[in-house]
Structure formats: C-alpha cells, structure tokens
Design a protein around this motif. Structure first.
Motif, PDB file in Angstrom:
ATOM      1  N   ASP A 169       0.843  -1.194   0.000  1.00  0.00           N
ATOM      2  CA  ASP A 169       0.000   0.000   0.000  1.00  0.00           C
ATOM      3  C   ASP A 169       0.880   1.247   0.000  1.00  0.00           C
ATOM      4  O   ASP A 169       2.101   1.169  -0.141  1.00  0.00           O
ATOM      5  CB  ASP A 169      -1.000  -0.014   1.152  1.00  0.00           C
ATOM      6  N   ASP A 191       0.314   4.320   2.270  1.00  0.00           N
ATOM      7  CA  ASP A 191      -0.075   5.292   3.285  1.00  0.00           C
ATOM      8  C   ASP A 191       0.925   5.409   4.423  1.00  0.00           C
ATOM      9  O   ASP A 191       0.679   6.123   5.401  1.00  0.00           O
ATOM     10  CB  ASP A 191      -1.456   4.957   3.843  1.00  0.00           C
ATOM     11  N   ASP A 192       2.053   4.719   4.328  1.00  0.00           N
ATOM     12  CA  ASP A 192       3.048   4.743   5.392  1.00  0.00           C
ATOM     13  C   ASP A 192       4.379   5.194   4.815  1.00  0.00           C
ATOM     14  O   ASP A 192       5.048   4.448   4.107  1.00  0.00           O
ATOM     15  CB  ASP A 192       3.180   3.343   6.015  1.00  0.00           C
ATOM     16  N   GLY A 211      -0.636   7.874  -0.666  1.00  0.00           N
ATOM     17  CA  GLY A 211      -1.520   8.154   0.456  1.00  0.00           C
ATOM     18  C   GLY A 211      -2.596   7.111   0.695  1.00  0.00           C
ATOM     19  O   GLY A 211      -3.303   7.178   1.718  1.00  0.00           O
ATOM     20  N   ASN A 212      -2.742   6.152  -0.196  1.00  0.00           N
ATOM     21  CA  ASN A 212      -3.834   5.179  -0.084  1.00  0.00           C
ATOM     22  C   ASN A 212      -3.418   3.911   0.660  1.00  0.00           C
ATOM     23  O   ASN A 212      -2.392   3.299   0.357  1.00  0.00           O
ATOM     24  CB  ASN A 212      -4.338   4.767  -1.466  1.00  0.00           C
ATOM     25  N   SER A 213      -4.238   3.518   1.628  1.00  0.00           N
ATOM     26  CA  SER A 213      -4.176   2.164   2.165  1.00  0.00           C
ATOM     27  C   SER A 213      -4.813   1.235   1.149  1.00  0.00           C
ATOM     28  O   SER A 213      -5.417   1.683   0.160  1.00  0.00           O
ATOM     29  CB  SER A 213      -4.928   2.089   3.490  1.00  0.00           C
TER      30      SER A 213
END
Length: 592
Positions: free
Chosen positions: A430, A432-433, A456-458
């Motif tokens: 993903d 988001d991290d 930015g997306n999980s």
C-alpha cells in the motif's frame, strides 16, 4: 576432508556449473523443483563412488546429446595425512587452492593442498575416473575403485536399505571389518547340511528321475543325485540384514530406515568422510526432522568430515542457520546451474528465511505487504489459475511461483533478501506509510518488481475510493459484517457518520440518504472505518486485516474487474499477473 568445488558439464539437466562451496562442514541445498539439487549430489556421488562399475545411458547427457562428453570434477581439501601420502594417497597429484579461490597447478606455501578427482563419459558410455591437476596437459592418473573407497563417501537416498545390510561398501560392512563374511560362510554351510538332511520325498524322486534320464542319453553316471543348497547362493555379506527381534528392519517405516541408515553411516564416517542426504525430510515427522538436522550439524562441527543435504521442507529451512543454506537455480534455457550461498553480510537474511521459508523453495515469489494484501493475492491467483486451467496453460504452481505475507513493515526488506538470493521477487504494497519508503526504494533498486497503490492510499482506500455506486459500497459493508459482525461495523460507521441519528441503521443506504449524507461522505466514512477509524486508527477495529478477509476483498475485485480494469489498482494488479505468469500473458485479467 571437505569438498571445495564441484564442476559439471553436460550432465543431465546441467550443461555447465561450477559450485564453489563455502568453507563449512554442514551445507543445505534448497531451491525450486528441477533446480538440479539432486543432480549436484549425483555428480559428487558418481565421482567418489566405490562401485567398480557404473552404468550410463544417453539420458545422462545434457539434452541426450552424446557428442559432448560428461565431465564431472570434485575438488577435495582439508586432506588427511593418509590422503596426502605420496605413495598410498594423492601426494604426487595435488592442486593448490589460493585464499582467493583460484586454482594452481602446484600448491604454493599459502595455498591449500587439494586433490581434483574427475569422471568422464564419452559417447561409448564407458566411465573413466582419473586424478587430474589444474592446468595439466596429461590424461591424469587412473583412479581405481579401491582408492575411491578410501575416500569414504556415504549417501542416503531412495536406496536407503543398502545400509541396513552388510553389503559391499555399506556402513555396516565398514564397521564390522570382515566379520560378516565369516558369519555368512558358516550360515551357508549349516544351511547346506540342513537341506541335505530334510529333502522331501517328491524332491528326491524328481532328482532320481533326472539321474536315470541323464544316464540314458549319455549325460553321465550319477549314484547320489539329490537336491541341495547352492554353495554360492547368498554368498555375499548382503545376505546379512539388521533385524529387530525376528522382524527385518527393511519392514520399518521409511523415515525410521533413513535415520538408522544415517546413524550407521555417521558411525562409519568418524575419520572425516563425506555424507550426502537427499531430501532430508523424506518420511520424517517434523519433530524427528528438526532433531536429525540438529544432530547432523552438531556432529559435523565436532568432526573433520562434511555433511551436504537437500530439502524441500519449509520446516527445515526455518530451523537452520541462514548461512548453512545455499540456493540452487537452474536456467532451463541455457542449462547453467548457479549455487548461491547465503552470505553473512545480507542483513535480515535469518528473519526473512524463517518468516517466509517457502520463498527460497520457489523460482519466483510475490510478497504481499501484510495480511490483507496476502489474502487478496491468494484469491486472485486462484481465480487466474482457474482461467489458465480452462485455457490449458500452466498455473502459478507449475511455474514455480510462491506468494506470502511479508509481515507488514518488513515486507520490502524480505522481498529484497529473496531477490538477492536468486529468487525473482515482486512486492504488492500500500502507500499510506512513509516510514517504509526507504526500504521499498532499496528493494526496487535491487531489482524487486514493485506494485503499489496511489500515494496516500491504504489497500482499503485504494479499493473503495473508486466505487461510484451505492450498491458497491453496501456490498463492502456487508462483507465487513461477515468478518467483524454487524454490530461492530455499524458502531464504526456511526462514529464516522455523525449526521446519522441513533435510530437509523448506519449500514443501510436508505439511512444514508435520509440523513442527507452525500456519496463522497459515505465513501470516506467507509474508508476510514475499514482502516480502523479516522480519529485514531486501531488495527483491532480494522475490517480486513486478516488473510481470510483479504481473500474476500480479492474476490470483490475479481467480481468487479470491469470497473477496476482502467484504474490504478487494475494497472498494478496486471503488473502482478504478468510477473507471475510471464510477459507473454495478455495485459487484461480474466472477466468473472
């Protein structure tokens, strides 16, 4: 005594290889099916065999092409005093091995004294064993079966029962030092007397009839023709077999027979011989497998010999020290085999191998960042395989591809380790991290194929953010309720949709409309709730943070592929599919 190098040309699945062994007494070969692990053991065993005659066929040649000879070489170092002897050993035929791994015709003072043994087979299928030297121009010194026997190679494979008998070259024969021959001779003489004294009337009558007939046609005059025990029958010590009470050990289970064979050979190899064990896990329960690995490694450290094993068992890989392992890869197009030891300088190697041992038993591996991504991969690969089966093309398993859970933040590190060990790796992750960006960049720089969601997306956000139909959002909520319970999911949505009144069902599209929630608000609320909450993310509250829940999302993506095909998610999954099945695959995934 230790093997330093194995060279093979035109032998079975190997057109060419040069395996430089680490300076270790315990080694384990791993790799995908048909990576030629067993062929490497066969090469060693054939060069060092004590058998005077070995039968070869055209099938032993690479691609059955007999125009090029089979050439097998084994370089042995750490030689005993007896082997270094100029007359009885190989002292006049030594090759040097420099500290940097280069070979010398004559050993220099700083080099290791080694002996290079060679087996060649030409189109006439006649094997020739010789002792050769690096850079020598002569044909070498003939290597007799007696000299090869002195090297004391033992092997445990499908012919395990050999070492349960006192046969030539067996471990029991070496331990007995000639007593078996006397025992068999005594038994044979007793057996002859027993048969002579207990011949049935029908057998004696037949013998008398033959005596009369032979006399009639001039065959000779017989006065005492009778049945008897052949004096050379069972004359070999191999007639002696280990028994437990009255039961032959050949009737024991395969695992027990293999362990007894290893035990006998270990007893007979205390002077520094070489033990080869193919598929160490074969026939063994996990607890016995772990124990025998521990014992073999411990004993090899305490002695001056060498143990080389192969395995397909993830349990065995997990149990070993990473540096005991060498990964074998064979390029089917070129026929070149490469053996890559796990080096000490690969950071995180031990953790990666214990977390995902199946990875180095495959040709390729797809690492899902965490449980959700691993579940999505499992569901999609199964669906893709179903389509390929219908099209009569190989599945992921047939192509030697593994997929696994990378363990979250460590996924990129582990994918990089697998790739550096020769397993072509891809990573589904993903976005988001930001804390893992550095590791992902390092993995990509090492050659790992990266499939990643939009910035930015999980994973939940990537799947849900492009849904434009209320029915699709409702389906996601229902899938979550199947995993987390309706009460929990409704509670999470109530927190994310403050417009809803306490009397309204937060999981109902009608309630969303009645409360005046826009589609964007509902979608954002579902994304936040699915990820564990917008105010304070809690993985315990997240909807799909288990592999079985991830499989549910994978099935959802497959069912709605027409919607996802043109999205960023679709493009990344197409990359994954192409990685698994090859570049010749269509750029479109199958329709549900």
């Amino acid at each position: 005594m230790q093997i330093r190098r194995v060279t093979a040309r035109n032998f079975r699945g190997i057109r060419q290889t040069e395996w430089r062994l680490p300076c270790q007494r315990f080694l384990c070969l791993v790799g995908a099916g048909d990576s030629t692990k067993t062929t490497l053991l066969d090469a060693i065993a054939l060069v060092l065999t004590s058998r005077p005659n070995v039968t070869f066929s055209d099938a032993d040649f690479y691609n059955c092409d007999v125009s090029q000879p089979i050439v097998l070489r084994v370089l042995i170092g750490d030689l005993t005093t007896a082997l270094l002897d100029a007359e009885a050993g190989f002292g006049m035929w030594l090759t040097g091995l420099t500290p940097s791994g280069e070979l010398e015709h004559d050993p220099a003072p700083a080099s290791e004294e080694c002996v290079m043994l060679q087996l060649t087979v030409d189109a006439d299928l006649e094997p020739s064993w010789t002792v050769v030297r690096h850079g020598a121009y002569d044909d070498g010194m003939p290597l007799t079966s007696g000299r090869r026997r002195a090297l004391g190679l033992f092997r445990v494979d499908e012919r395990v029962d050999t070492h349960l008998r006192w046969g030539r070259g067996s471990a029991l024969a070496r331990l007995t030092d000639g007593g078996a021959d006397a025992a068999v001779t005594a038994v044979r003489r007793t057996s002859r007397e027993t048969v002579f004294n207990n011949v049935g009337a029908d057998l004696q009558a037949t013998a008398s009839q033959v005596a009369t007939a032979a006399g009639t046609i001039g065959g000779g005059k017989f006065t005492d023709l009778r049945p008897g025990w052949d004096p050379v029958a069972s004359a070999s010590p191999s007639a002696l077999l280990l028994h437990e009470g009255t039961v032959p050990l050949t009737h024991a289970g395969l695992g027990s027979r293999r362990l007894i064979s290893i035990a006998a050979q270990e007893l007979a190899t205390q002077d520094g011989n070489i033990l080869l064990v193919d598929e160490i896990e074969h026939g063994l329960e996990p607890h016995r497998l772990l124990h025998v690995l521990h014992e073999l490694r411990k004993r090899s450290d305490q002695r001056c010999g060498q143990v080389i094993v192969t395995t397909h068992s993830p349990i065995a890989v997990q149990a070993m020290v990473a540096t005991d392992i060498s990964v074998v890869r064979n390029d089917r197009d070129s026929g070149v085999t490469e053996v890559t030891p796990v080096p000490e300088e690969i950071n995180e190697a031990q953790g990666a191998l214990r977390a995902g041992p199946s990875a180095i038993l495959a040709r390729k591996v797809v690492v899902g960042e965490g449980a959700t991504e691993a579940g999505i991969l499992r569901a999609l690969i199964r669906r893709w395989d179903d389509e390929r089966i219908m099209g009569n093309v190989p599945t992921h398993a047939a192509l030697g591809v593994a997929f696994l859970n990378g363990g979250g933040a460590n996924a990129a590190i582990r994918a990089k380790v697998y790739h550096e060990l020769g397993v072509t790796a891809a990573l589904l992750v993903d976005n988001d991290d930001r804390g893992v960006d550095k590791n992902i960049d390092a993995a990509e720089g090492a050659g790992v194929s990266i499939a990643r969601w939009q910035h930015g997306n999980s994973t939940e956000a990537e799947i849900i953010s492009v849904l434009a139909e209320v029915a699709e959002l409702r389906e996601i909520v229902e899938l979550a309720a199947n995993h987390k319970s309706s009460e929990a999911v409704c509670s999470h949505l109530c927190t994310e949709l403050p417009k809803l009144s306490a009397q309204e069902d937060p999981c109902s599209p009608d309630a969303w409309t009645a409360a005046g929630c826009t589609l964007d608000e509902v979608r954002a609320a579902i994304i936040a709730a699915a990820g564990g909450g917008s105010k304070r993310k809690n993985s315990d509250k997240a909807w799909f943070k288990r592999e079985d829940a991830g499989e549910t999302l994978g099935e959802f993506i497959y069912r709605h592929w027409n919607h996802y095909r043109s999205t960023h998610l679709g493009a990344e999954l197409i990359k994954v599919r192409q990685f698994i099945y090859g570049d010749k695959e269509p750029t479109d995934t199958p329709k549900p």
